[in-house]
Design a protein around this motif. Structure first.
Motif, short mmCIF file in Angstrom:
data_model
loop_
_atom_site.label_atom_id
_atom_site.label_comp_id
_atom_site.label_asym_id
_atom_site.label_seq_id
_atom_site.Cartn_x
_atom_site.Cartn_y
_atom_site.Cartn_z
N ALA A 118 -17.24 -18.90 63.50
CA ALA A 118 -18.63 -18.52 63.25
C ALA A 118 -18.98 -17.25 64.01
N ARG A 119 -18.52 -17.17 65.24
CA ARG A 119 -18.81 -15.96 66.03
C ARG A 119 -18.17 -14.73 65.40
N ASP A 120 -16.95 -14.88 64.93
CA ASP A 120 -16.29 -13.75 64.27
C ASP A 120 -17.07 -13.30 63.04
N HIS A 121 -17.54 -14.27 62.27
CA HIS A 121 -18.31 -13.95 61.07
C HIS A 121 -19.62 -13.24 61.43
N LEU A 122 -20.32 -13.79 62.41
CA LEU A 122 -21.58 -13.19 62.84
C LEU A 122 -21.37 -11.79 63.39
N GLU A 123 -20.32 -11.62 64.17
CA GLU A 123 -20.02 -10.30 64.74
C GLU A 123 -19.80 -9.28 63.63
N ALA A 124 -19.07 -9.66 62.59
CA ALA A 124 -18.80 -8.74 61.49
C ALA A 124 -20.08 -8.39 60.75
N LEU A 125 -20.96 -9.37 60.55
CA LEU A 125 -22.21 -9.10 59.84
C LEU A 125 -23.14 -8.20 60.65
N VAL A 126 -23.22 -8.44 61.95
CA VAL A 126 -24.06 -7.59 62.80
C VAL A 126 -23.50 -6.18 62.85
N ASP A 127 -22.18 -6.08 63.00
CA ASP A 127 -21.55 -4.76 63.03
C ASP A 127 -21.78 -3.99 61.75
N ASP A 128 -21.79 -4.71 60.62
CA ASP A 128 -21.97 -4.05 59.33
C ASP A 128 -23.33 -3.35 59.25
N LEU A 129 -24.36 -3.94 59.87
CA LEU A 129 -25.68 -3.33 59.82
C LEU A 129 -25.82 -2.16 60.79
N ARG A 130 -24.84 -1.98 61.66
CA ARG A 130 -24.88 -0.84 62.58
C ARG A 130 -24.35 0.42 61.92
N THR A 131 -23.67 0.26 60.78
CA THR A 131 -23.06 1.42 60.13
C THR A 131 -24.02 2.05 59.12
N ASN A 180 -33.95 -4.62 51.80
CA ASN A 180 -33.95 -6.07 52.00
C ASN A 180 -32.62 -6.71 51.58
N ALA A 181 -32.04 -6.19 50.50
CA ALA A 181 -30.79 -6.76 49.98
C ALA A 181 -29.67 -6.70 51.01
N ARG A 182 -29.67 -5.66 51.84
CA ARG A 182 -28.63 -5.54 52.87
C ARG A 182 -28.72 -6.63 53.94
N LEU A 183 -29.87 -7.28 54.03
CA LEU A 183 -30.11 -8.24 55.10
C LEU A 183 -29.82 -9.68 54.70
N TYR A 185 -33.13 -8.55 64.14
CA TYR A 185 -33.30 -7.19 63.64
C TYR A 185 -34.76 -6.94 63.25
N PRO A 186 -35.65 -6.97 64.23
CA PRO A 186 -37.07 -6.74 63.89
C PRO A 186 -37.32 -5.38 63.26
N GLU A 187 -36.55 -4.37 63.68
CA GLU A 187 -36.80 -3.03 63.14
C GLU A 187 -36.45 -2.92 61.66
N HIS A 188 -35.43 -3.68 61.20
CA HIS A 188 -35.07 -3.64 59.79
C HIS A 188 -36.13 -4.31 58.92
N LEU A 189 -36.66 -5.42 59.40
CA LEU A 189 -37.72 -6.09 58.64
C LEU A 189 -39.01 -5.27 58.65
N ALA A 190 -39.30 -4.64 59.78
CA ALA A 190 -40.46 -3.75 59.83
C ALA A 190 -40.28 -2.59 58.85
N ASP A 191 -39.04 -2.12 58.70
CA ASP A 191 -38.76 -1.03 57.77
C ASP A 191 -39.00 -1.48 56.33
N VAL A 192 -38.56 -2.70 56.00
CA VAL A 192 -38.81 -3.23 54.65
C VAL A 192 -40.32 -3.28 54.39
N TYR A 193 -41.05 -3.79 55.35
CA TYR A 193 -42.50 -3.93 55.19
C TYR A 193 -43.18 -2.57 55.02
N GLU A 194 -42.85 -1.63 55.88
CA GLU A 194 -43.48 -0.31 55.82
C GLU A 194 -43.07 0.44 54.55
N THR A 195 -41.79 0.37 54.20
CA THR A 195 -41.31 1.08 53.01
C THR A 195 -41.96 0.55 51.75
N HIS A 196 -42.24 -0.76 51.72
CA HIS A 196 -42.78 -1.37 50.52
C HIS A 196 -44.12 -0.76 50.11
#
Length: 287
Positions: A274-287, A230-233, A208-219
């Motif tokens: 593990a895949r199920d867990h990762l899928e749920a975490l990635v999906d959560d950031l799409r919402t 950042n807490a969401r990540l 998620y490069p765009e989310h980290l870039a967002d944290v950096y720019e927003t700061h």
């Protein structure tokens, strides 16, 4: 270097060979999502599972494909191999070298200082210190960093301890130097920026490069908002680093559509759970 960079994963094909075409695609993928520079051949690149020739070829491909600066991992346990890799990286267009602390044997702080000074003296490009005690069991103490930071060819440091107190101690000792202090853990990126850090080289920037870039720019304008972003990540970052490691990171990247390729043996694919867990975490950031 200021800003956000991925310690770029190395795509391997199903036979375990470096997939250079996919590597080029990955460079474009992370650049399109806002990274400020790229760091191939770091820990998340599986650099220690590659030969020296393979690492050199990866750096060359990334440097040729990238339009942002490239900070290439060149550190090895011994000085001679580190210098050879650094010279090779410079010859193919890398802008700087990321040099991990010598590992396998134990060294005291005076030996680390002498080592990095010798690397900096000989390197044709600026070097960044790389402290990652989880893998090397070696920490560069803040006082040592402060002394090394006065060298004109030492540009900064990637600190992967995720210890903000130590990060602050280091920051205080390099205040008078032209020295970039980068955090290695995305979970505490905003806190490191609060403490005077200049950015991060973060595994999560592969996914998620765009989310980290967002944290950096927003700061820059709103540190409190950056901390909330950042807490969401944090949960996803923990999953693709401490919990499931590089195979989990690469699986999550592929799930997201990134050209991550496969991992190299002895890494093994993540389990179904593990895949199920990762899928749920990635999906959560799409919402």
């Amino acid at each position: 270097m200021d800003g956000i960079a991925p310690p770029l994963v190395t795509p391997f094909d199903e036979d375990g060979d470096v997939d250079h075409e996919r590597l080029r695609e990955l460079v474009a993928w992370v650049e399109d999502r806002g990274v400020d520079f790229i760091a191939p051949c770091g820990s998340n690149s599986e650099a220690e599972l590659m030969t020296a020739a393979e690492r050199a070829a990866v750096v060359e491909t990334v440097a040729d494909a990238a339009s942002v600066p490239v900070v290439a991992g060149t550190g090895s346990p011994g000085l001679k191999e580190t210098l050879q890799a650094t010279e090779s990286a410079a010859s193919v267009g890398a802008d700087a070298a990321l040099v991990v602390t010598p590992f396998y044997y134990s060294f005291d702080q005076s030996e680390l200082e002498a080592y990095f000074t010798e690397v900096a003296d000989a390197s044709p490009i600026p070097i960044y210190l790389y402290s990652v005690p989880a893998y090397t069991d070696t920490v560069i103490e803040p006082e040592t960093v402060g002394r090394i930071a006065t060298h004109p060819n030492v540009a900064g440091m990637k600190d992967s301890q995720a210890d903000i107190a130590e990060f602050v101690r280091t920051r205080r000792r390099v205040e008078d130097a032209a020295f970039d202090l980068l955090i290695g853990s995305a979970s505490v990126l905003s806190q490191a920026l609060d403490a005077g850090g200049t950015g991060g080289i973060n595994a999560l920037a592969n996914l998620y490069p765009e989310h980290l870039a967002d944290v950096y720019e927003t700061h820059r304008d709103d540190p409190a908002a950056a901390r909330a972003l950042n807490a969401r990540l944090v949960e996803l970052n923990t999953a693709v680093t401490a919990t499931y490691g590089i195979p989990g990171l690469k699986w999550a990247m592929r799930y997201r559509g990134a050209p991550a390729g496969h991992s190299r043996t002895p890494h093994s694919p993540p389990s179904d759970d593990a895949r199920d867990h990762l899928e749920a975490l990635v999906d959560d950031l799409r919402t």
